[in-house]
Design an enzyme around this catalytic site. Structure first.
Site, short mmCIF file in Angstrom:
data_model
loop_
_atom_site.label_atom_id
_atom_site.label_comp_id
_atom_site.label_asym_id
_atom_site.label_seq_id
_atom_site.Cartn_x
_atom_site.Cartn_y
_atom_site.Cartn_z
N HIS A 325 0.82 -1.22 0.00
CA HIS A 325 0.00 0.00 0.00
C HIS A 325 0.86 1.27 0.00
CE1 HIS A 325 -3.74 -2.10 0.40
NE2 HIS A 325 -3.43 -2.62 1.58
N HIS A 363 -6.35 -7.28 -0.36
CA HIS A 363 -6.49 -5.86 -0.65
C HIS A 363 -5.63 -5.49 -1.87
CE1 HIS A 363 -7.19 -6.25 3.76
NE2 HIS A 363 -8.20 -5.45 3.49
N ASP A 452 -4.23 -12.81 3.65
CA ASP A 452 -5.50 -12.40 4.25
C ASP A 452 -6.71 -12.77 3.41
OD1 ASP A 452 -4.55 -10.60 2.40
OD2 ASP A 452 -4.75 -8.83 3.66
#
Length: 590
Positions: A325, A363, A452
């Site tokens: 990120h 993500h 995740d």
């Protein structure tokens, strides 16, 4: 960046629960973050004054905020809680939902909001608790011995034996576990550990990166993630044992500047002088975080270099803080420096001309995509939950394909729902990832391996198993002459992350996946996503044209099938076509 100095800690950093509101200050005005309505855990004897610094990329702005602490008693704690509750009920400040609230309540996503609190529990008045689950961090009360969320025993030995420890009983070095461990060591002793071509990058100083202030429950990106994986590898005799290690060094500022701006690098370094600091309400730092981030980046760069140079065939970077990120000039999503981007540039510096990055974290890796946007020498492919932009960080739609002449060198596979499992991932690999990667023909492959999306993860809520991760790794290992680097990103259930990491490393060591996933049947939503991506990417990768039309024909046929003629969970509408590897829908209508 928000920096809080002079936080008082009692009794060896043991925090005492007290609820107080906290705001992010911008230009002298309060900007209500996701934390200012949650139960904060601060210590007793709060200082009269707190320094909060906001870093705007060029300078730090100090603000002074008076805090008057109550008496060191239960009455003082309750009074603080009552003050917080009255503030919330008064509605004087704009209410901000967590990202989890947004997913469930169709909240609008603000592109300028960098809050990454999809893990934050709903804001409720929580009764005093006895323990937090070591496996998933969920809250449990005094008389419960197994976590209500994941079933882990409160005295589990997961940090001693990793996922090999029993989740149902208290750790006592049980004979069953010890016997299994002994058998594993005997089996692996027969392998040629000395000639292992797999290298693991790890350093215990990365465990010092932690959130100082205790919140309503432990931060999901915690040091125990690395401890559980390391314990699992040691228990299995894999590392130390079948893998070798790499000398550890910190990345240099010059190397970081190939990826990040000087202002961003300086902002991260500033935290080494602060007891506690935040880049976003949930991207924390303490005085050790900058060093941990430099070590993580240095390990990733050196792993890439040693693999390209031929000293190792492949490697696993057991590192934190994560990185995908982190963008050119910002830290967010628990990430400080972009480890995958640094590794890609290090590989190119060592001779690799084309680098493939496959990101299977649940993500989207918005930072990695930003860094290589417009770069035709790095192909970025991401599989992630997206849900129309309502899943954090909101980026990664299928139409985001790259820019400035590098269209097609960014490939996003955005799942439209939670619960995505092995079949959809492997199906997407067969029909999108591998065809594009083979056409690109990389010299080096990097996996941004967030776990995740694994079954049981409290943030991802998906269903990928260790066997699924092993098969995806095996499929990617045929690229780049086997030159493959796996870099840890997210993953917040210790059993899921450690069992998945072990499965991946076993593939790196040459072990075939225990159970290959055959006769892959995608879900209806998964097939729709694959078709959406193929329709867009076929303009840039000609090999996708035939795959798209084959699947499109079968998809139209599938739409004609009534619910009564489909087997449970879409299982009966798909069959294997004998020779070409493309699966077809069965269009028998009664």
């Amino acid at each position: 960046m928000i920096v809080a100095e002079d936080v008082h800690v009692n009794n060896g950093s043991k925090m005492v629960s007290q609820a107080t509101p906290e705001s992010r200050l911008t230009g002298g005005e309060a900007d209500n973050g996701l934390h200012n309505q949650s139960d904060e855990l601060l210590c007793l004897e709060l200082p009269e004054r707190q320094v909060i610094l906001e870093f705007d990329g060029t300078r730090s702005k100090p603000y002074f905020s008076d805090h008057h602490s109550g008496e060191n008693s239960t009455l003082g704690v309750r009074a603080a809680e009552d003050d917080l509750n009255s503030d919330v009920e008064a509605g004087n400040k704009q209410k901000e939902m967590t990202l989890e609230d947004m997913y469930k309540n169709d909240g609008t996503f603000d592109d300028d909001d960098e809050d990454d609190s999809d893990w934050e529990p709903l804001k409720k008045q929580v009764e005093l608790v006895s323990w937090f689950c070591a496996n998933c961090t969920m809250i449990n009360v005094e008389d419960v011995f197994h976590c209500n969320m994941c079933g882990e025993h409160r005295g589990s030995g997961i940090l001693r034996h990793g996922f090999y420890a029993s989740p149902l009983t208290q750790d006592a070095g049980s004979p069953s576990v010890d016997a299994e461990v002994q058998q594993l060591h005997e089996d692996h002793a027969r392998s040629s550990a000395a000639s292992s071509s797999t290298v693991v990058g790890f350093d215990e100083r990365m465990l010092l990166h932690s959130e100082v202030e205790m919140k309503s429950h432990p931060h999901p990106e915690r040091a125990d993630r690395l401890r559980a994986i390391a314990a699992s590898l040691a228990t299995a005799g894999i590392f130390p044992g079948r893998c070798h290690s790499l000398p550890v060094r910190e990345i240099t500022k010059e190397e970081l500047q190939m990826v990040h701006t000087k202002e961003h690098i300086d902002a991260v370094e500033l935290t080494s002088h602060m007891f506690s600091s935040y880049f976003t309400p949930d991207t924390y730092a303490n005085e050790h975080s900058a060093c941990a981030a430099r070590i993580a980046a240095g390990l990733c760069a050196d792993l890439a270099t040693t693999i390209i140079s031929g000293h190792s065939k492949n490697g696993f970077a057991l590192v934190r803080p994560p990185g995908h990120h982190a963008g050119i000039k910002h830290a967010m999503g628990f990430c400080l420096h972009n480890n995958a981007a640094i590794a890609a540039l290090a590989a190119q510096g060592a001779g690799a001309k084309k680098v493939l990055i496959v990101d299977w974290d649940v993500h989207h890796g918005n930072g990695t995509q930003e860094i290589f946007d417009g770069n035709k020498s790095v192909l970025y492919i991401s599989l992630h939950r997206h849900e129309g932009g309502n899943f954090y960080p909101g980026t990664g739609a299928a139409h985001e394909v790259g820019s400035m002449g590098a269209e097609g060198y960014c490939v996003n596979i955005p799942w439209s729902r939670q619960g995505v499992g092995d079949n959809d991932y492997v199906f997407a690999f067969h029909h999108i990832v591998l065809p594009i990667a083979s056409a690109f023909a990389p010299d080096f492959t990097i996996i941004s391996a967030g776990f995740d999306a694994a079954r049981g993860d409290p943030l991802g809520c998906c269903d990928v198993t260790p066997a699924g991760y092993a098969q995806m790794t095996h499929m990617l290992s045929v690229l780049s002459g086997g030159k493959l680097l796996v870099i840890l990103e997210g993953g917040y259930n210790l059993r899921s992350i450690s069992s998945s990491a072990v499965a991946v490393i076993k593939v790196l060591l040459g072990d075939y996946p225990i159970s290959e996933i055959a006769d892959v049947v995608p879900s209806k939503a998964g097939l729709r996503t694959v078709l959406e991506v193929l329709k867009i990417q076929r303009s840039y990768w000609p090999s996708l044209e035939s795959i798209f039309w084959e699947l499109q024909t079968q998809w139209e046929c599938f739409l004609l099938i009534t619910e009564e003629n489909r087997s449970e969970r879409d299982g009966g509408w798909w069959r294997q076509d004998g020779g070409n590897g493309v699966r077809k829908a069965c269009c028998i209508i009664s």
